[in-house]
Every structure is written in structure tokens, then in C-alpha cells.
Write an enzyme that holds these catalytic residues in place. Structure first.
Site, PDB file in Angstrom:
ATOM      1  N   ARG A 170      27.417 -33.908  12.984  1.00  0.00           N
ATOM      2  CA  ARG A 170      28.652 -33.826  13.063  1.00  0.00           C
ATOM      3  C   ARG A 170      29.034 -33.217  11.976  1.00  0.00           C
ATOM      4  O   ARG A 170      29.306 -33.699  11.032  1.00  0.00           O
ATOM      5  CB  ARG A 170      28.967 -34.937  14.113  1.00  0.00           C
ATOM      6  CG  ARG A 170      29.504 -34.591  15.142  1.00  0.00           C
ATOM      7  CD  ARG A 170      30.349 -33.547  15.716  1.00  0.00           C
ATOM      8  NE  ARG A 170      29.996 -33.264  17.704  1.00  0.00           N
ATOM      9  CZ  ARG A 170      29.060 -32.389  18.113  1.00  0.00           C
ATOM     10  NH1 ARG A 170      28.275 -32.125  17.374  1.00  0.00           N
ATOM     11  NH2 ARG A 170      29.588 -32.784  19.621  1.00  0.00           N
TER      12      ARG A 170
ATOM     13  N   HIS B 272      29.665 -23.044  13.736  1.00  0.00           N
ATOM     14  CA  HIS B 272      28.769 -24.869  15.270  1.00  0.00           C
ATOM     15  C   HIS B 272      27.935 -23.735  15.612  1.00  0.00           C
ATOM     16  O   HIS B 272      28.274 -23.900  17.272  1.00  0.00           O
ATOM     17  CB  HIS B 272      29.278 -25.208  15.362  1.00  0.00           C
ATOM     18  CG  HIS B 272      29.730 -26.727  16.176  1.00  0.00           C
ATOM     19  ND1 HIS B 272      29.955 -28.379  15.822  1.00  0.00           N
ATOM     20  CD2 HIS B 272      28.398 -26.992  16.924  1.00  0.00           C
ATOM     21  CE1 HIS B 272      29.682 -28.500  16.376  1.00  0.00           C
ATOM     22  NE2 HIS B 272      29.113 -28.794  16.752  1.00  0.00           N
TER      23      HIS B 272
HETATM   24  N1  LIG Z   1      25.671 -28.548  15.887  1.00  0.00           N
HETATM   25  C1  LIG Z   1      25.422 -28.842  17.047  1.00  0.00           C
HETATM   26  O1  LIG Z   1      25.431 -27.341  17.709  1.00  0.00           O
HETATM   27  C2  LIG Z   1      24.474 -29.860  18.381  1.00  0.00           C
HETATM   28  C3  LIG Z   1      24.048 -29.978  19.364  1.00  0.00           C
HETATM   29  C4  LIG Z   1      23.939 -31.008  19.823  1.00  0.00           C
HETATM   30  C5  LIG Z   1      23.952 -32.267  19.165  1.00  0.00           C
HETATM   31  N2  LIG Z   1      24.824 -32.342  17.778  1.00  0.00           N
HETATM   32  C6  LIG Z   1      24.889 -33.230  17.126  1.00  0.00           C
HETATM   33  O2  LIG Z   1      23.585 -33.976  17.347  1.00  0.00           O
HETATM   34  C7  LIG Z   1      23.678 -35.805  17.529  1.00  0.00           C
HETATM   35  C8  LIG Z   1      22.836 -36.036  17.943  1.00  0.00           C
HETATM   36  O3  LIG Z   1      22.323 -35.962  19.350  1.00  0.00           O
HETATM   37  P1  LIG Z   1      21.184 -36.588  20.158  1.00  0.00           P
HETATM   38  O4  LIG Z   1      20.879 -36.184  21.126  1.00  0.00           O
HETATM   39  O5  LIG Z   1      20.058 -36.488  19.000  1.00  0.00           O
HETATM   40  O6  LIG Z   1      21.166 -38.212  20.103  1.00  0.00           O
HETATM   41  P2  LIG Z   1      20.587 -39.438  20.306  1.00  0.00           P
HETATM   42  O7  LIG Z   1      19.406 -39.328  20.724  1.00  0.00           O
HETATM   43  O8  LIG Z   1      21.880 -40.617  20.526  1.00  0.00           O
HETATM   44  O9  LIG Z   1      20.045 -39.567  18.828  1.00  0.00           O
HETATM   45  C9  LIG Z   1      20.810 -40.426  17.402  1.00  0.00           C
HETATM   46  C10 LIG Z   1      20.007 -40.649  16.998  1.00  0.00           C
HETATM   47  O10 LIG Z   1      20.696 -41.484  15.647  1.00  0.00           O
HETATM   48  C11 LIG Z   1      20.585 -42.903  15.029  1.00  0.00           C
HETATM   49  N3  LIG Z   1      22.634 -43.675  14.410  1.00  0.00           N
HETATM   50  C12 LIG Z   1      23.096 -43.392  15.298  1.00  0.00           C
HETATM   51  N4  LIG Z   1      23.164 -44.449  14.617  1.00  0.00           N
HETATM   52  C13 LIG Z   1      22.845 -44.646  13.178  1.00  0.00           C
HETATM   53  C14 LIG Z   1      23.522 -45.418  12.035  1.00  0.00           C
HETATM   54  N5  LIG Z   1      24.531 -46.239  11.961  1.00  0.00           N
HETATM   55  N6  LIG Z   1      22.180 -45.557  11.670  1.00  0.00           N
HETATM   56  C15 LIG Z   1      21.123 -44.294  11.612  1.00  0.00           C
HETATM   57  N7  LIG Z   1      20.952 -44.277  12.453  1.00  0.00           N
HETATM   58  C16 LIG Z   1      21.961 -43.517  13.127  1.00  0.00           C
HETATM   59  C17 LIG Z   1      20.015 -43.144  16.440  1.00  0.00           C
HETATM   60  O11 LIG Z   1      19.383 -44.027  16.754  1.00  0.00           O
HETATM   61  P3  LIG Z   1      17.808 -45.062  17.374  1.00  0.00           P
HETATM   62  O12 LIG Z   1      17.456 -44.488  17.466  1.00  0.00           O
HETATM   63  O13 LIG Z   1      18.072 -46.324  16.544  1.00  0.00           O
HETATM   64  O14 LIG Z   1      19.234 -45.537  17.990  1.00  0.00           O
HETATM   65  C18 LIG Z   1      19.384 -42.274  16.977  1.00  0.00           C
HETATM   66  O15 LIG Z   1      18.009 -42.134  16.253  1.00  0.00           O
HETATM   67  C19 LIG Z   1      24.686 -35.894  19.061  1.00  0.00           C
HETATM   68  O16 LIG Z   1      25.889 -36.710  18.807  1.00  0.00           O
HETATM   69  C20 LIG Z   1      25.875 -34.350  18.083  1.00  0.00           C
HETATM   70  O17 LIG Z   1      26.803 -35.066  17.400  1.00  0.00           O
HETATM   71  C21 LIG Z   1      25.478 -31.437  17.420  1.00  0.00           C
END
Ligand SMILES: NC(=O)c1ccc[n+]([C@@H]2O[C@H](COP(=O)([O-])OP(=O)(O)OC[C@H]3O[C@@H](n4cnc5c(N)ncnc54)[C@H](OP(=O)(O)O)[C@@H]3O)[C@@H](O)[C@H]2O)c1
Length: 314
Positions: A229, A277
Site C-alpha cells: 500500500r 496500482h
Molecule cells: N497492489 C495491489 O494490487 C495489491 C493487491 C492485493 C493486495 N495488496 C496489499 O497486499 C497486502 C498483503 O496481502 P496478503 O493477502 O498477503 O495479507 P496477509 O495474508 O494478511 O499477510 C500479511 C503479512 O504481513 C505481516 N504483517 C502484518 N503486520 C505486520 C507488522 N506490524 N510487522 C511485521 N509483519 C506484519 C503478517 O505477519 P504474520 O504472518 O505474522 O501475521 C503477514 O505475514 C494487503 O493488505 C494489501 O494491502 C495489494
């Protein structure tokens, strides 16, 4: 029992038609219409107006129409219902494609060769590190980060990851929490940011973090990739790090303000790659289908999948 669509910035009518086709015997309502709040059992949201959902007190599930929930969870006046986000294998695969594309482009000096070709210059460069010589560090080892780890390992990059809680991934060093962040950064040549935007992660890609990246790598300087993000990054710090050579380059899919403002120096910086994006788009039909199948399972007594931890913000 109705489903309410609380959507800003997307074509509401086409979303209504999409859900109605999948749920022909239900009412699919638009937030703008005058409706009896007690009829609303589910709400599907994208950038809804904060505070506008508080009156739907009987809502049983809030669905985010995206993988991220930062647009939703920052509203402190939500119905007291579980929040479910989209996890879509197609989206995950596309994100890993973007990550692999950008890692390979920096490894194989794509920017330099495109420039040389535009000048019709033959530059016999023998500096070609192999993927296994390049250390990629993935911030965020969730649905997207784990898939990217796998994809990059197939390409033979030397991959490590950082997350809030420790992970055990064969052949991949996992770092966790604030206390291990510096060690993770110190072994990272290409930093891939796939974190959610939360109160803990906002602005995490800043001058302090960038200066901790490895300076002894085979790419002759660290590279930043952010597809998480825009709120994770401090763009003025990224530009300063690029200009001082602290960063060799950056590939950015997300920005503090979107669309990226025309006056941003990122647009024209020679060491920056910009995508609008769209690193990982989900097809709207797949999103609607995923929500409808969760609703059907939920009504059969199955547990909801991909429920957000409200206290953690993701
Ligand atoms: N650019 C785009 O088109 C696009 C598309 C889709 C998603 N995204 C973004 O990508 C993000 C991630 O997606 P996802 O599905 O992979 O999410 P997810 O499955 O919820 O994974 C989030 C990861 O971030 C880690 N995390 C969260 N807070 C943290 C912190 N304070 N310190 C260290 N690590 C932390 C979590 O740790 P734990 O494993 O320990 O819980 C987890 O490994 C989404 O939230 C979204 O904003 C962008």
C-alpha cells in the site's frame, strides 16, 4: 435477507447486477438507496463513506471487496460483525508475476538496456550477477508474500522474509518482529514490500529503514519494490535515498496519493519504475463469486474464511 453494496469509486450498477445474477432470490441493495437497515445481513464494501455503516446493526458479515482492509478498518463506527477479505488465487498469482518481473528486471538491468537500445548503443557489459547471488527480502509473509517466496525460489533468488510472527519455511530464513528487522534489512539487496497498511506499518518504508538495507550486494546498491500500500512508504525519503545513491532503484505499484500526482518527481526519476496500482487485479466476477460462496457456506454453518484480526488491522 439482503446484501448491501457500500462502494465508492467503482461502477455500482455493474456490481449490483453481478451480485444479483449470483443471488437471484435476494435483494441486492445500494447504500445510496433508502432502505430498512434491519433487512441488511451482509455488506460488501469498497472505500465506503466512514460512519455510513453504523446503522446496519444486524449485519452479520462485512466483506471487503479487496485483499486489503485498510479502507474499511479505519472506520471506527462499523457494525460489530466479522470482517472478511478477498483471498483469490488468481490475484495471488498475478502479484507473484509482478514481483518476479521486477526482481528479474533489476537483476538483468532492464532499465539500462532499454535506454541503450533507445540510443542504438552496443554496451558489452560483463557484470551479470546470477539470481542466486542476489538476496531478496520479502516484508509480509501472508497469502501474497508466501507465494512470492515460492516463485522467487524457483528463479533461484536467495530469499528471506520478515513478518510479525515467526515462520518456518524450508530453505528460507524467516525474521520476525521489530527486534529482527535490522538483521533482515542488512542481508537484503531487493526489498519486496507486501505488507498490509495498519497503524503499525504506516510509513515503515522511511529513511531510517532504507539506510539499513545491504550495501555490499551484487546489484551495487539496494532496490525497493512496493506493491503493498502507498501509505507504507514515505515518498520524500525514497526520492532522497535514490538521489544520494543509498537506493539503486525502486519499482512502485502503490503511492501515498493515488492516482500519483502529476507533480511527483517519481514519474520522471530515471531509477524508478511505476505501475498504476495494477500489479494484482482481481476479476470482479471472481470477487463476487468468492463472497457469494462464503455466504452460502456461512448459512450452512461453515466457519468464515479469511477473517481479519480487527485488533491487528489485517
Ligand atoms: N497492489 C495491489 O494490487 C495489491 C493487491 C492485493 C493486495 N495488496 C496489499 O497486499 C497486502 C498483503 O496481502 P496478503 O493477502 O498477503 O495479507 P496477509 O495474508 O494478511 O499477510 C500479511 C503479512 O504481513 C505481516 N504483517 C502484518 N503486520 C505486520 C507488522 N506490524 N510487522 C511485521 N509483519 C506484519 C503478517 O505477519 P504474520 O504472518 O505474522 O501475521 C503477514 O505475514 C494487503 O493488505 C494489501 O494491502 C495489494
Amino acid at each position: 435477507m439482503s446484501i448491501l453494496l457500500a462502494i465508492n469509486g467503482w461502477d455500482l450498477r455493474s456490481w449490483q447486477e453481478r451480485f444479483q445474477a449470483l443471488l437471484p432470490d435476494r435483494e441486492v441493495l445500494l447504500a445510496a438507496s433508502e432502505i430498512d437497515a434491519s433487512r441488511v445481513k451482509y455488506i460488501a464494501c469498497w472505500k465506503h463513506t466512514p460512519g455510513s455503516l453504523a446503522r446496519y446493526k444486524d449485519c452479520q458479515v462485512l466483506f471487503s471487496l479487496g485483499a486489503g482492509v485498510d479502507h474499511l478498518i479505519t472506520d471506527y463506527d462499523l457494525p460489530d460483525a466479522p470482517i472478511v477479505r478477498i483471498v483469490d488465487p488468481d490475484l495471488t498469482g498475478r502479484m507473484s508475476e509482478w514481483v518476479a518481473w521486477q526482481c528479474l528486471d533489476w537483476l538483468r538491468q532492464g532499465k539500462m538496456y532499454r535506454q541503450l537500445q533507445s540510443e542504438q548503443r552496443w554496451f558489452d557489459d560483463r557484470h551479470q550477477p546470477a539470481a542466486q547471488d542476489v538476496r531478496v527480502g520479502i516484508m509480509g509473509l501472508g497469502e501474497l508474500g508466501m507465494d512470492a517466496v515460492e516463485r522467487l525460489r524457483h528463479l533461484r533468488f536467495d530469499v528471506a522474509g520478515w513478518s510479525r510472527t515467526p515462520k518456518h519455511i524450508p530453505h528460507v530464513r524467516s525474521y520476525a518482529g521489530e527486534s529482527e528487522l535490522s538483521a533482515f534489512l542488512a542481508r537484503t539487496d531487493i526489498l519486496v514490500v507486501l505488507l498490509p497498511l495498519t497503524s503499525d506499518t504506516r510509513g515503515i518504508i522511511n529513511a531510517d529503514l532504507l539506510r539499513k538495507l545491504a550495501r555490499d550486494g551484487r546489484l551495487c546498491g539496494p532496490v525497493l519494490l512496493n506493491a503493498g500500500r502507498g501509505g507504507l512508504q514515505v515518498e520524500i525519503d525514497i526520492l532522497a535515498a535514490l538521489d544520494t545513491g543509498q537506493l539503486k532503484g525502486a519499482s512502485l505499484d502503490v503511492f501515498e496519493q493515488e492516482p500519483l500526482v502529476p507533480t511527483s518527481a517519481l514519474w520522471t526519476h530515471k531509477d524508478v519504475t511505476i505501475t498504476p496500482h495494477n500489479s494484482a487485479m482481481s476479476h470482479p466476477d471472481a470477487i463476487a463469486q468468492s463472497i457469494v460462496s462464503q455466504i452460502k457456506d456461512f448459512e450452512q454453518g461453515e466457519p468464515l474464511k479469511h477473517v481479519v484480526m480487527r485488533d491487528k488491522g489485517y
